[in-house]
Design a protein around this motif. Structure first.
Motif, PDB file in Angstrom:
ATOM      1  N   SER A 109     -21.195  98.054 -15.988  1.00  0.00           N
ATOM      2  CA  SER A 109     -21.785  98.720 -17.149  1.00  0.00           C
ATOM      3  C   SER A 109     -22.662  97.761 -17.940  1.00  0.00           C
ATOM      4  O   SER A 109     -23.760  98.111 -18.381  1.00  0.00           O
ATOM      5  N   THR A 128     -10.400  91.562 -12.061  1.00  0.00           N
ATOM      6  CA  THR A 128      -9.695  92.830 -11.886  1.00  0.00           C
ATOM      7  C   THR A 128     -10.706  93.972 -11.750  1.00  0.00           C
ATOM      8  O   THR A 128     -11.911  93.806 -11.972  1.00  0.00           O
ATOM      9  N   ARG A 129     -10.196  95.159 -11.390  1.00  0.00           N
ATOM     10  CA  ARG A 129     -11.067  96.323 -11.227  1.00  0.00           C
ATOM     11  C   ARG A 129     -11.687  96.723 -12.559  1.00  0.00           C
ATOM     12  O   ARG A 129     -12.865  97.101 -12.622  1.00  0.00           O
ATOM     13  N   GLU A 130     -10.917  96.647 -13.642  1.00  0.00           N
ATOM     14  CA  GLU A 130     -11.468  96.998 -14.949  1.00  0.00           C
ATOM     15  C   GLU A 130     -12.609  96.050 -15.318  1.00  0.00           C
ATOM     16  O   GLU A 130     -13.639  96.462 -15.879  1.00  0.00           O
ATOM     17  N   GLU A 131     -12.428  94.760 -15.004  1.00  0.00           N
ATOM     18  CA  GLU A 131     -13.486  93.805 -15.314  1.00  0.00           C
ATOM     19  C   GLU A 131     -14.732  94.076 -14.477  1.00  0.00           C
ATOM     20  O   GLU A 131     -15.857  93.895 -14.952  1.00  0.00           O
ATOM     21  N   GLU A 132     -14.556  94.506 -13.215  1.00  0.00           N
ATOM     22  CA  GLU A 132     -15.712  94.853 -12.392  1.00  0.00           C
ATOM     23  C   GLU A 132     -16.473  96.032 -12.980  1.00  0.00           C
ATOM     24  O   GLU A 132     -17.711  96.041 -13.028  1.00  0.00           O
ATOM     25  N   GLU A 133     -15.727  97.063 -13.423  1.00  0.00           N
ATOM     26  CA  GLU A 133     -16.396  98.210 -14.020  1.00  0.00           C
ATOM     27  C   GLU A 133     -17.125  97.810 -15.302  1.00  0.00           C
ATOM     28  O   GLU A 133     -18.260  98.236 -15.550  1.00  0.00           O
ATOM     29  N   GLU A 134     -16.479  96.991 -16.119  1.00  0.00           N
ATOM     30  CA  GLU A 134     -17.112  96.548 -17.353  1.00  0.00           C
ATOM     31  C   GLU A 134     -18.349  95.699 -17.049  1.00  0.00           C
ATOM     32  O   GLU A 134     -19.379  95.819 -17.705  1.00  0.00           O
TER      33      GLU A 134
END
Length: 414
Positions: free
Chosen positions: A235, A226-232
């Motif tokens: 980081s 997911t997009r949140e996992e990509e951002e995490e």
């Protein structure tokens, strides 16, 4: 040969767009780079980081949390990839199946056999025309007397005619391959049987299938992320890069310390080398004296060995005699034990037969006594019933007798 067959595969399984290839390479390279960074950080970390890595895998954050595809579009994408891999597996087996169709006659239908025979003819003709074209091309397009059209004998065709005819054969091979794949797709049992029985394929085909399977894994991972996992993940990778930079500074400092320690070690080695040279001279002198001592020891040992050999030979003779006597005793004991065992077997057989006789006799006596008991029991039950009847009658008579006696007593009192 397989490279030529790949021309017909190109129209069956559409290659992914260039942007997809770029994205796949980026994913593979990025993940590999992340692994290298993590290994470098783990190498420069202390014992505390090693203990923490045993408890929890730091790369777990790079894996998608979801294990199943949720959206219909992602499921369709994976279905298309799986279908493409199956078609590639089938098409890469055609060069193995077509030359030996009789081997697969019990699996393939009559229509499929006929279609594969026609496909094999096209393959042979394509190979022949391709070879002729290469021969013509090797002559650097020199003038030739060949003027045949594309409808005649390929050996009489010119270079341009061969190129046109080769293009037509490529189209026919594409159409034939598509028809074969469609027919296999309509008969899944036949397709599964062929894929299970035939496993031989060229190395290039195996490499293509392996690449497609890797692409499937990459696409699956991309669809599950997911997009949140990509951002995490971004980081997390940024933190790793910062830690790697700090580790690089620490490595440079340690390298300086290592160089100083290396210089000290070299000075120490020079000192040790001087001592070693002195010790070598002492060792050479010691070696000479030890050689003389070894010669004396060897002489004494040879004498002792000769004495021990004579002693051991005498012991061996005595032991051989003892072994012979023990073997004779063993044979005698075995014969006696066999006779004893034979007598015990006979006694056992007699005992068993007598026991069986007594058991049979016991069963017979018990049967007769059981019959006698049943007869006596029947007579007993009959007599008991008669007794109960008589007791009932006597009870009535006794009651009547008591009544008469009571009446007489009352009459006598009057």
């Amino acid at each position: 040969y397989f490279k030529r067959i790949n021309l017909s595969m190109a129209s069956i399984v559409d290659p992914p767009p260039a942007v997809h290839n770029t994205r796949s390479d980026a994913l593979i390279g990025g993940r590999k780079k992340n692994m290298d960074i993590y290994q470098a950080i783990q190498t420069s970390s202390g014992a505390s980081n090693t203990k923490n890595s045993k408890k929890e895998d730091p790369l777990k954050i790079l894996d998608p949390s979801s294990k199943k595809l949720v959206t219909v579009e992602s499921q369709r994408i994976m279905a298309v990839l799986d279908d493409s891999i199956t078609k590639i597996r089938l098409v890469t087996l055609l060069p193995t199946i077509t030359p030996d169709l009789d081997r697969f006659s019990h699996i393939l239908t009559a229509d499929m056999m006929a279609m594969l025979r026609e496909h094999y003819k096209l393959e042979l003709l394509f190979s022949k025309v391709f070879t002729l074209q290469e021969e013509e091309e090797s002559q650097a397009h020199t003038s030739s007397a060949k003027k045949g059209s594309i409808d005649g004998d390929p050996e009489l065709m010119s270079y341009d005619s061969l190129c046109q005819y080769l293009t037509q054969l490529q189209q026919q091979l594409r159409h034939s391959t598509r028809s074969i794949v469609r027919m296999f797709s309509r008969n899944h049992s036949m397709l599964d049987a062929v894929l299970k029985q035939v496993t031989e394929r060229p190395p290039a085909a195996s490499s293509l299938i392996s690449t497609m399977n890797n692409l499937r894994g990459i696409v699956m991972e991309r669809l599950l992320t997911t997009r949140e996992e990509e951002e995490e993940r971004g980081s997390y990778i940024h933190q790793i890069v910062q830690r790697e930079a700090k580790a690089a500074v620490e490595v440079k400092r340690l390298e300086g310390l290592l160089q100083e320690a290396s210089d000290d070690r070299d000075a120490e080695l020079n000192k040790k080398n001087t001592e070693i040279k002195k010790l070598k001279s002492d060792l050479a002198q010691l070696q000479r004296s030890s050689n003389e001592i070894n010669k004396r020891i060897k002489s004494d040992s040879h004498k002792q060995e000769a004495t021990d050999v004579k002693t051991s030979e005498g012991k061996c003779d005595r032991l051989k005699q003892s072994i012979t006597q023990l073997r004779q005793q063993l044979a005698q004991a075995v014969a006696e034990h066999r006779q004893s065992e034979q007598g015990l077997r006979s006694r056992k057989i007699k005992t068993e037969s007598a026991l069986e006789t007594w058991i049979a006799k016991y069963d017979t006596d018990m049967g007769e006594r059981q019959d006698e008991f049943e007869q006596i029991d029947a007579v007993y039950k009959q007599e008991k019933q008669q007794l109960e009847d008589l007791e009932g009658r006597f009870a009535v008579l006794e009651e009547e007798y008591n009544r008469i006696m009571e009446e007489r007593r009352i009459a006598a009192e009057r």
